[in-house]
Design a protein around this motif. Structure first.
Motif, short mmCIF file in Angstrom:
data_model
loop_
_atom_site.label_atom_id
_atom_site.label_comp_id
_atom_site.label_asym_id
_atom_site.label_seq_id
_atom_site.Cartn_x
_atom_site.Cartn_y
_atom_site.Cartn_z
N ASP A 213 6.53 -0.72 5.62
CA ASP A 213 6.13 -1.26 4.33
C ASP A 213 6.99 -0.68 3.22
O ASP A 213 7.40 0.48 3.29
N PRO A 214 7.21 -1.44 2.13
CA PRO A 214 7.73 -0.80 0.91
C PRO A 214 6.65 0.13 0.34
O PRO A 214 5.47 -0.24 0.31
N ALA A 215 7.04 1.30 -0.10
CA ALA A 215 6.06 2.24 -0.64
C ALA A 215 5.31 1.65 -1.84
O ALA A 215 4.15 1.98 -2.08
N ARG A 216 5.96 0.75 -2.60
CA ARG A 216 5.33 0.18 -3.79
C ARG A 216 4.43 -1.02 -3.48
O ARG A 216 3.79 -1.55 -4.39
N ALA A 217 4.40 -1.46 -2.25
CA ALA A 217 3.53 -2.59 -1.87
C ALA A 217 3.09 -2.39 -0.42
O ALA A 217 3.31 -3.24 0.43
N ALA A 218 2.44 -1.27 -0.19
CA ALA A 218 2.15 -0.84 1.19
C ALA A 218 0.78 -1.31 1.66
O ALA A 218 -0.07 -0.52 2.05
N CYS A 219 0.56 -2.62 1.66
CA CYS A 219 -0.78 -3.11 2.00
C CYS A 219 -1.11 -2.91 3.48
O CYS A 219 -2.27 -2.66 3.83
N LEU A 220 -0.13 -3.00 4.38
CA LEU A 220 -0.42 -2.75 5.79
C LEU A 220 -0.64 -1.27 6.06
O LEU A 220 -1.54 -0.89 6.82
N PHE A 221 0.16 -0.43 5.44
CA PHE A 221 -0.02 1.02 5.61
C PHE A 221 -1.40 1.45 5.14
O PHE A 221 -2.11 2.19 5.84
N GLU A 222 -1.79 0.99 3.96
CA GLU A 222 -3.09 1.39 3.42
C GLU A 222 -4.24 0.76 4.22
O GLU A 222 -5.30 1.36 4.37
N THR A 223 -4.03 -0.43 4.74
CA THR A 223 -5.03 -1.04 5.61
C THR A 223 -5.21 -0.21 6.88
O THR A 223 -6.33 0.03 7.34
N ALA A 224 -4.09 0.23 7.46
CA ALA A 224 -4.17 1.07 8.65
C ALA A 224 -4.87 2.39 8.34
O ALA A 224 -5.66 2.89 9.15
N ARG A 225 -4.60 2.95 7.16
CA ARG A 225 -5.25 4.21 6.79
C ARG A 225 -6.75 4.01 6.60
O ARG A 225 -7.56 4.85 7.04
N ALA A 226 -7.14 2.89 6.01
CA ALA A 226 -8.57 2.63 5.78
C ALA A 226 -9.28 2.16 7.04
O ALA A 226 -10.50 2.33 7.17
N GLY A 227 -8.54 1.55 7.95
CA GLY A 227 -9.14 1.02 9.17
C GLY A 227 -9.66 -0.39 9.03
O GLY A 227 -10.25 -0.94 9.96
N HIS A 228 -9.43 -0.99 7.87
CA HIS A 228 -9.85 -2.37 7.62
C HIS A 228 -8.99 -2.93 6.50
O HIS A 228 -8.38 -2.16 5.74
N PRO A 229 -8.91 -4.26 6.36
CA PRO A 229 -8.03 -4.84 5.33
C PRO A 229 -8.40 -4.39 3.93
O PRO A 229 -9.58 -4.42 3.55
N VAL A 230 -7.41 -3.94 3.19
CA VAL A 230 -7.62 -3.53 1.80
C VAL A 230 -6.55 -4.17 0.92
O VAL A 230 -5.45 -4.48 1.38
#
Length: 405
Positions: A259-276
């Motif tokens: 992911d781009p660090a400035r638009a890391a929706c997959l990274f943050e979704t993986a960290r949360a464990g659900h879509p964010v």
């Protein structure tokens, strides 16, 4: 940032619908569709031996989508394929029989398609594919673009006869507006992202990308051990990872989502464990990846078959663009757009970070594959960032002549 996949579904079987959409039979059908597309030819797979030596791995191969179907991007495989499938399905309903792709340009099917309008939101590349697909079958297209899409990319889409609509805000705002206006007008939305209740068509778009995987598996002397693919909403990453898992089974490579660090929706979704949904901040140079909410269909696949998620910074992407344009040690020159080299930027970051390298078991035996997802789809922007015109880097045109004009 780097994050191993810790989702409870990790390494479980794909949902049967996803397995059907991304499996071998579907990929074969996609390749059959490509026979009827103008300018179709397998895209090259480049070997970067010098870079592999610098990174301490056995091989680095780059699947170069910068010449795909004259559109300059892997997206040419998805949107246009979905449009064709939807036209054939509608023709089948109206004619009361199965209509084959070989009939796509017949007068009867084109007359039916003339009454259909396909719409989508885009950062640039997906919209060009939908517009080209609509033109191919004789349908209309309406493409929604957000404020960050350059005039050059808008003009490239409009050349396929698309009606262009500007939307204030981000890519996600343009997705919502495309869905709203299309519902009011009875248009068919061909989106590369999905939301609850809207999943099948994005699945068709992802299905189109599997042809790329089939190609590079045939082009490689042996299967890869590691694959890094960049993500926007996640569609291409999910298509590649899903097909590799189905095609290779236990021999599948370690798969890393970048992911781009400035638009890391997959990274943050993986960290949360659900879509964010991540907050919109400063725009990223990786404009085709500037998405702030993942596709649900893509996440359903990646939660199971991605092995890790990571981010790369702005300078990482631009450095890779320049390195590919000015290769060393006999490596071929490659024209990579702002988002095209993000996966390779992930490889460089991983290989030079001892902790990530160890976590991924990258070593001198590793066979790495990345995808250059786009060429110079905005030649002026490319020249600004690289200091060279695309044609000076590689003589073949990065995109079709009409889009580059």
């Amino acid at each position: 940032m780097f994050l191993p996949n810790r989702h409870p579904d990790y390494r479980t079987a794909l949902d049967p619908r996803d397995a059907e959409a991304l499996g071998l039979d579907a990929a074969i059908e996609v390749e059959r569709h490509l026979i009827y597309r103008d300018n179709h030819a397998p895209t090259p797979l480049h070997t970067l031996g010098a870079l592999a030596g610098e990174l301490g791995v056995s091989t680095v191969h780059v699947k170069d989508e910068g010449f795909r179907l004259g559109l300059g991007s892997f997206k040419a495989l998805g949107g246009a394929y979905a449009v064709a499938c939807l036209v054939l399905e509608e023709a089948g309903r109206q004619l009361g029989r199965r209509v084959d792709v070989a009939e796509l340009r017949t007068p009867a099917v084109r007359a039916l398609a003339a009454g259909m309008t396909f719409a989508c939101a885009t950062d640039g590349n997906h919209g060009r594919s939908v517009a080209q697909g609509a033109e191919l079958v004789g349908a209309a297209s309406v493409i929604f673009v957000h404020a960050g899409v350059t005039d050059g990319r808008v003009a490239a889409i409009a050349r396929y006869g698309a009606r262009m609509i500007r939307v204030e805000g981000t890519y996600d705002d343009s997705v919502a507006e495309a869905a709203r206006v299309s519902a009011e007008n009875g248009w068919t939305v061909v989106s590369d992202t999905s939301w609850p209740g809207y999943e099948r068509i994005p699945g068709l778009v992802m299905q189109g990308y599997t042809a790329m995987v089939r190609e590079f598996l045939r082009q490689l002397p042996e299967p890869p051990t590691h694959v890094f693919v960049q993500s926007g909403v996640g569609g291409v990453a999910a298509a590649v990872a899903g097909h590799l898992a189905l095609a290779l089974g236990e021999r599948r490579p370690a798969f890393v989502v970048v992911d781009p660090a400035r638009a890391a929706c997959l990274f943050e979704t993986a960290r949360a464990g659900h879509p964010v949904r991540v907050e919109h901040g400063e725009p990223t140079v990786m404009a085709m990846l500037e998405c702030y909410e993942p596709s649900l269909v893509a996440w359903n696949v990646l939660s199971r078959v991605a092995d890790a998620f990571m981010t790369v910074d702005e300078e990482d992407a631009v450095t890779v663009m320049n390195r590919l344009a000015r290769p060393r040690g006999g490596d071929p020159a490659i024209v990579a757009g702002e988002s095209g080299g993000a996966g390779l930027a992930g490889v460089v970051r991983a290989a030079t970070d001892p902790a990530i390298r160890a976590a991924l078991r990258l070593d001198g035996t590793s066979r790495v594959v990345v995808v250059n997802t786009e060429g110079a789809t905005d030649p002026e922007r490319y020249a600004e960032l690289v200091g060279l015109r695309p044609g000076d880097v590689r003589p073949e045109p990065a995109i079709d002549a009409g889009a580059a004009a």
